[in-house]
Design an enzyme around this catalytic site. Sequence first.
Site, PDB file in Angstrom:
ATOM      1  N   ASP A  39       4.275   1.727  -4.137  1.00  0.00           N
ATOM      2  CA  ASP A  39       3.194   1.927  -5.118  1.00  0.00           C
ATOM      3  C   ASP A  39       2.978   0.733  -6.136  1.00  0.00           C
ATOM      4  O   ASP A  39       3.877  -0.030  -6.562  1.00  0.00           O
ATOM      5  CB  ASP A  39       3.749   3.175  -6.204  1.00  0.00           C
ATOM      6  CG  ASP A  39       2.744   3.888  -7.111  1.00  0.00           C
ATOM      7  OD1 ASP A  39       1.897   2.875  -7.765  1.00  0.00           O
ATOM      8  OD2 ASP A  39       2.824   4.925  -7.209  1.00  0.00           O
TER       9      ASP A  39
ATOM     10  N   TYR B  63     -14.134   6.917 -12.361  1.00  0.00           N
ATOM     11  CA  TYR B  63     -14.067   6.229 -11.421  1.00  0.00           C
ATOM     12  C   TYR B  63     -14.624   4.446 -12.090  1.00  0.00           C
ATOM     13  O   TYR B  63     -13.846   3.683 -12.079  1.00  0.00           O
ATOM     14  CB  TYR B  63     -14.599   6.374 -10.136  1.00  0.00           C
ATOM     15  CG  TYR B  63     -14.446   4.897  -9.139  1.00  0.00           C
ATOM     16  CD1 TYR B  63     -13.293   4.335  -8.593  1.00  0.00           C
ATOM     17  CD2 TYR B  63     -15.907   4.464  -8.871  1.00  0.00           C
ATOM     18  CE1 TYR B  63     -13.668   3.429  -7.813  1.00  0.00           C
ATOM     19  CE2 TYR B  63     -15.816   3.107  -8.119  1.00  0.00           C
ATOM     20  CZ  TYR B  63     -14.490   2.702  -7.543  1.00  0.00           C
ATOM     21  OH  TYR B  63     -14.508   1.696  -6.769  1.00  0.00           O
TER      22      TYR B  63
ATOM     23  N   SER C  46     -16.381  -2.876  -9.116  1.00  0.00           N
ATOM     24  CA  SER C  46     -17.410  -2.193  -8.399  1.00  0.00           C
ATOM     25  C   SER C  46     -18.591  -2.327  -9.277  1.00  0.00           C
ATOM     26  O   SER C  46     -18.785  -2.257 -10.340  1.00  0.00           O
ATOM     27  CB  SER C  46     -16.970  -0.606  -8.191  1.00  0.00           C
ATOM     28  OG  SER C  46     -18.023   0.056  -8.029  1.00  0.00           O
TER      29      SER C  46
ATOM     30  N   ASP D 148       0.888  -1.189   0.089  1.00  0.00           N
ATOM     31  CA  ASP D 148      -0.002   0.066   0.008  1.00  0.00           C
ATOM     32  C   ASP D 148       0.823   1.215  -0.011  1.00  0.00           C
ATOM     33  O   ASP D 148       1.840   1.136   0.630  1.00  0.00           O
ATOM     34  CB  ASP D 148      -0.835   0.076   1.265  1.00  0.00           C
ATOM     35  CG  ASP D 148      -2.017   0.830   1.132  1.00  0.00           C
ATOM     36  OD1 ASP D 148      -2.934   0.311   1.210  1.00  0.00           O
ATOM     37  OD2 ASP D 148      -1.746   2.365   1.036  1.00  0.00           O
TER      38      ASP D 148
HETATM   39  P1  NAD Z   1      -9.613   2.254   0.636  1.00  0.00           P
HETATM   40  O1  NAD Z   1      -9.286   3.743  -0.016  1.00  0.00           O
HETATM   41  O2  NAD Z   1      -9.787   2.377   1.814  1.00  0.00           O
HETATM   42  O3  NAD Z   1      -8.396   1.465  -0.063  1.00  0.00           O
HETATM   43  C1  NAD Z   1      -7.672   1.877  -1.046  1.00  0.00           C
HETATM   44  C2  NAD Z   1      -6.212   1.611  -0.782  1.00  0.00           C
HETATM   45  O4  NAD Z   1      -5.268   1.745  -1.976  1.00  0.00           O
HETATM   46  C3  NAD Z   1      -5.911   2.633   0.297  1.00  0.00           C
HETATM   47  O5  NAD Z   1      -5.235   1.989   1.299  1.00  0.00           O
HETATM   48  C4  NAD Z   1      -4.771   3.318  -0.727  1.00  0.00           C
HETATM   49  O6  NAD Z   1      -3.745   3.944   0.178  1.00  0.00           O
HETATM   50  C5  NAD Z   1      -4.202   2.202  -1.563  1.00  0.00           C
HETATM   51  N1  NAD Z   1      -3.555   2.804  -2.674  1.00  0.00           N
HETATM   52  C6  NAD Z   1      -4.204   3.900  -3.480  1.00  0.00           C
HETATM   53  N2  NAD Z   1      -3.242   4.201  -4.575  1.00  0.00           N
HETATM   54  C7  NAD Z   1      -2.307   3.234  -4.479  1.00  0.00           C
HETATM   55  C8  NAD Z   1      -1.057   2.914  -5.046  1.00  0.00           C
HETATM   56  N3  NAD Z   1      -0.810   3.700  -6.382  1.00  0.00           N
HETATM   57  N4  NAD Z   1      -0.472   1.912  -4.690  1.00  0.00           N
HETATM   58  C9  NAD Z   1      -0.628   1.283  -3.747  1.00  0.00           C
HETATM   59  N5  NAD Z   1      -1.566   1.435  -2.986  1.00  0.00           N
HETATM   60  C10 NAD Z   1      -2.530   2.405  -3.342  1.00  0.00           C
HETATM   61  O7  NAD Z   1     -10.869   1.923  -0.534  1.00  0.00           O
HETATM   62  P2  NAD Z   1     -11.678   0.519  -0.310  1.00  0.00           P
HETATM   63  O8  NAD Z   1     -13.173   1.050  -0.172  1.00  0.00           O
HETATM   64  O9  NAD Z   1     -11.115  -0.416   0.730  1.00  0.00           O
HETATM   65  O10 NAD Z   1     -11.539   0.115  -1.673  1.00  0.00           O
HETATM   66  C11 NAD Z   1     -11.015  -1.082  -1.833  1.00  0.00           C
HETATM   67  C12 NAD Z   1     -11.219  -1.647  -3.631  1.00  0.00           C
HETATM   68  O11 NAD Z   1     -12.328  -2.130  -3.374  1.00  0.00           O
HETATM   69  C13 NAD Z   1     -10.927  -0.505  -4.640  1.00  0.00           C
HETATM   70  O12 NAD Z   1     -10.337  -1.296  -5.609  1.00  0.00           O
HETATM   71  C14 NAD Z   1     -12.328   0.055  -4.774  1.00  0.00           C
HETATM   72  O13 NAD Z   1     -12.351   0.196  -6.073  1.00  0.00           O
HETATM   73  C15 NAD Z   1     -13.099  -1.428  -4.597  1.00  0.00           C
HETATM   74  N6  NAD Z   1     -14.299  -1.326  -4.103  1.00  0.00           N
HETATM   75  C16 NAD Z   1     -14.782  -0.638  -2.983  1.00  0.00           C
HETATM   76  C17 NAD Z   1     -16.097  -0.361  -2.592  1.00  0.00           C
HETATM   77  C18 NAD Z   1     -16.501   0.153  -1.408  1.00  0.00           C
HETATM   78  O14 NAD Z   1     -17.668   0.329  -1.303  1.00  0.00           O
HETATM   79  N7  NAD Z   1     -15.780   0.299  -0.424  1.00  0.00           N
HETATM   80  C19 NAD Z   1     -17.105  -0.958  -3.409  1.00  0.00           C
HETATM   81  C20 NAD Z   1     -16.701  -1.616  -4.818  1.00  0.00           C
HETATM   82  C21 NAD Z   1     -15.370  -1.701  -5.041  1.00  0.00           C
END
Ligand code: NAD
Length: 317
Positions: free
Chosen positions: A51, A139, A115, A31
């Site tokens: 990254d 997105y 998503s 992360d």
């Molecule tokens: P979140 O923002 O809590 O988690 C995303 C994580 O990715 C963060 O910890 C961030 O620091 C990390 N990140 C961002 N850019 C990065 C990079 N370039 N390199 C490494 N790490 C990086 O969001 P979440 O809600 O836990 O979502 C996680 C995944 O689930 C995402 O792919 C999101 O599209 C998908 N998703 C989430 C939901 C929801 O309702 N929470 C719904 C559908 C899909």
Amino acid sequence: MIFLITGAAGFLGSALANTLAREGHEVRALDDLSTGDPNALSGEVLFTRGDVNDRPKLWTLLQGVDCVYHLAARVSVPESILYPREYNAVNVGGTVSLMEAMRDVGVQRVVYVSSGAVYGDQKEQPLHEQMRPKPRSPYAVSKLAGEYYVRTIGALWGIETVVLRVFNAYGPGQHLPASHPPVIPNFLRQALRGGTLVMHGDGSQTRDYVYVDDVTRALTAAATSPQAVNEIINVGSGTENSVKTLVDLVLACTRQKATVVENPHTAPGVARMCADLSRARKLLGYTPRVSLEEGLRLTLARDPRFNRAPTRPASRT
Ligand code: NAD
């Protein structure tokens, strides 16, 4: 098994990482901490800051890995409208970098967390995986492009892929940024601090809110289910709730009375969203267990941001 989870310090990633580590698996976490918090990870999880576009780092972390969970992403719909280039670079570029690195190292399986937003506005509900996606935001486009890259590169190089379309997930630890916060933690915070709950539009729009533990169950099943390979599978609650209903439940669960405002000037997004879970049931043996009301109560009980005793104003002498 040995797992690599990208975006592991985030809301869903940390819940998954801690569950897998608790089950005795080796869990490597990547992360960049752009929004994630490494303190959300238990001591058994092996955390690396980096990254998802850093391929040399990926080559190292992928050695010996059986399955990758790809969650690293920028996740805000409104923010993506302002910064589509960044969303493309991280969500699409990061996915391609990861798939290339997996090809180079020879990893067997990837579970890509997509998503429900890819569906956009559809005439029919519930939403099923055969519908033609109609993404309405950068997105949603980025998540859909990620699906295509994962499936195409996977097919070319013999990597097993599972695409999970997760609907509106919520629960303890969900990131709560000052601008564009997700609706559930925002409403809980507002209700508890005696603030105003602002609904986009008239609040009649519906969503499929799914509790984090249910999402984690679907994710863990996707790593090993033989039937899930090369499939796209919805993960939701299978239940549709309007934002108005959500407000009522939040106020009931927090036992607060708050001012509720309809904002006709903010776009409410798609009118309805409800996941068809037939495939998830069949391919992952997935059945959601937590109702919205129960999930709100669990979030209030388990998230330290919400379960602090109310602070009293300091007495003046
Ligand atoms: P979140 O923002 O809590 O988690 C995303 C994580 O990715 C963060 O910890 C961030 O620091 C990390 N990140 C961002 N850019 C990065 C990079 N370039 N390199 C490494 N790490 C990086 O969001 P979440 O809600 O836990 O979502 C996680 C995944 O689930 C995402 O792919 C999101 O599209 C998908 N998703 C989430 C939901 C929801 O309702 N929470 C719904 C559908 C899909």
